[in-house]
Design a protein around this motif. Structure first.
Motif, PDB file in Angstrom:
ATOM      1  N   SER A  82      32.618   4.954  -4.232  1.00  0.00           N
ATOM      2  CA  SER A  82      33.144   6.585  -4.380  1.00  0.00           C
ATOM      3  C   SER A  82      33.236   7.031  -3.001  1.00  0.00           C
ATOM      4  N   THR A 209      27.632   9.283  -5.817  1.00  0.00           N
ATOM      5  CA  THR A 209      28.437  10.530  -5.620  1.00  0.00           C
ATOM      6  C   THR A 209      29.517  10.123  -4.286  1.00  0.00           C
ATOM      7  N   THR A 210      30.360  11.188  -3.867  1.00  0.00           N
ATOM      8  CA  THR A 210      31.133  10.748  -2.631  1.00  0.00           C
ATOM      9  C   THR A 210      30.581  11.357  -1.270  1.00  0.00           C
ATOM     10  N   ARG A 305      21.060  14.845  -9.221  1.00  0.00           N
ATOM     11  CA  ARG A 305      22.640  14.475  -9.132  1.00  0.00           C
ATOM     12  C   ARG A 305      23.524  16.001  -9.151  1.00  0.00           C
ATOM     13  N   CYS A 308      23.815  17.452  -5.769  1.00  0.00           N
ATOM     14  CA  CYS A 308      24.715  16.778  -4.955  1.00  0.00           C
ATOM     15  C   CYS A 308      26.005  17.365  -5.492  1.00  0.00           C
ATOM     16  N   TYR A 309      26.235  17.545  -6.535  1.00  0.00           N
ATOM     17  CA  TYR A 309      27.785  17.815  -7.195  1.00  0.00           C
ATOM     18  C   TYR A 309      27.886  19.401  -6.496  1.00  0.00           C
TER      19      TYR A 309
END
Length: 328
Positions: A82, A209-210, A305, A308-309
């Motif tokens: 990703s 994630t990216t 998570r 992170c988003y």
């Protein structure tokens, strides 16, 4: 259900056909369900080869390696699948722009201090004076206009926070000050062990994630470390690690018999101590709260998570980042 797998004994990890086997020193084999493993944590002396690593990469499994004392040694980090050049450019731009970086650094610290105060207020009879001190330091922190002064204030807050541990803990397991390299007493050993687990769980969530884990804001980006993990872990260490330590000590699940010393100086959890800590750690990560925005139960692990988003949305200009501040 995906879960982390921990290996404490010496032996070998091997791929045979489409299965992973753990082989102990007596030659006994135990199959590991690779499709259900999120991360492998290796504490024992374990042999493995590139054939195994290539197979683990197909399932996006990170392998975290710890030395004999339980201190983090390194991570096998599979090739990132990703990736986003657009996000990476924006991530770097928020680091090079003084005020954009400062906003994020302040945000991480606000989340961290909120959870520190939350812990202390649960023992308000013993910690009232420390709470007042940290509240004053938090107010003064708002005036920090550069990273070095913010980190200096962070150090003062943590010093006050750790001093309150002796007031909270019911066993004769306390300390004079925080000592990391190396920990010299049981409490420092538990904090170091818990923080190591925290850094690796954050790294594992960033990997999915990216985000690029080497570009950070509160901690200075450097070589040979995933410094964004340190940033995000600041929010979660007092939310996840510290309550585990208070519970294990006050319920006498971990006592002085669960520690060993090397040359009378380095203190570390023995194998049984590590296992007890990790059982509590896994229970904590699996426990859930009703998320106010998502309107559904969310595990502590997934909160990482989500953080992170939220950071990604901030970096690309979709939303303003607000750090997690536990409401429950």
């Amino acid at each position: 259900m995906m879960r982390d797998h921990y290996v404490f004994s010496n032996g070998a990890l091997k791929r045979k056909h489409n299965t992973i086997y753990y082989i102990n020193q007596d030659g006994q084999q135990k199959p590991l369900p690779v499709e259900k493993i999120r991360n492998l944590h290796v504490f024992g002396e374990v042999e493995f080869n590139t054939k195994l690593l290539n197979y683990l990469s197909q399932y996006d499994i990170c392998v975290h390696v710890y030395n004999y004392y339980g201190f983090y040694a390194g991570t096998y980090y599979p090739r990132e699948k990703s990736v986003s050049g657009f996000l990476l450019v924006n991530q770097a731009e928020h680091y090079t722009h003084k005020y954009k970086r400062l906003y994020l650094a302040h945000s991480f610290m606000q989340g961290a201090v909120h959870h520190m105060l939350r812990n202390l207020r649960r023992h308000k009879e013993q910690t009232a004076e420390v709470v007042k001190t940290i509240e004053k330091e938090l107010f003064e922190m708002q005036t920090c206009t550069d990273i070095s002064s913010l980190m200096g204030k962070e150090g003062q807050i943590r010093k006050s926070y750790y001093q309150a541990f002796n007031k909270i803990l019911k066993q004769d397991i306390g300390f004079e000050k925080r000592e990391k390299h190396p920990p010299r007493d049981p409490l420092n050993a538990m904090i170091s062990f818990g923080n190591s687990l925290m850094y690796q769980i954050v790294l594992s969530e960033i990997y999915r994630t990216t985000l690029n884990p080497t570009v950070s804001y509160l901690h200075e980006p450097s070589t040979k470390r995933f410094s964004l993990c340190l940033d995000l872990a600041e929010i979660f260490k007092p939310l996840i690690v510290d309550p585990i330590i208070f519970s294990l000590i006050n319920k006498r699940s971990i006592t002085k018999k669960h520690f060993e010393y090397l040359e009378g100086e380095i203190c570390f959890l023995n194998e049984e101590g590590k296992k007890r800590f990790i059982r509590a750690w896994e229970e904590r990560l699996k426990s859930s709260v009703m998320h106010r925005a998502l309107k559904r139960k969310t595990s502590y692990r997934y909160l990482i998570r989500l953080e992170c988003y939220k950071l990604i949305k901030h970096l690309i200009g979709d939303d303003v980042y607000k750090p997690l501040k536990a409401w429950w």
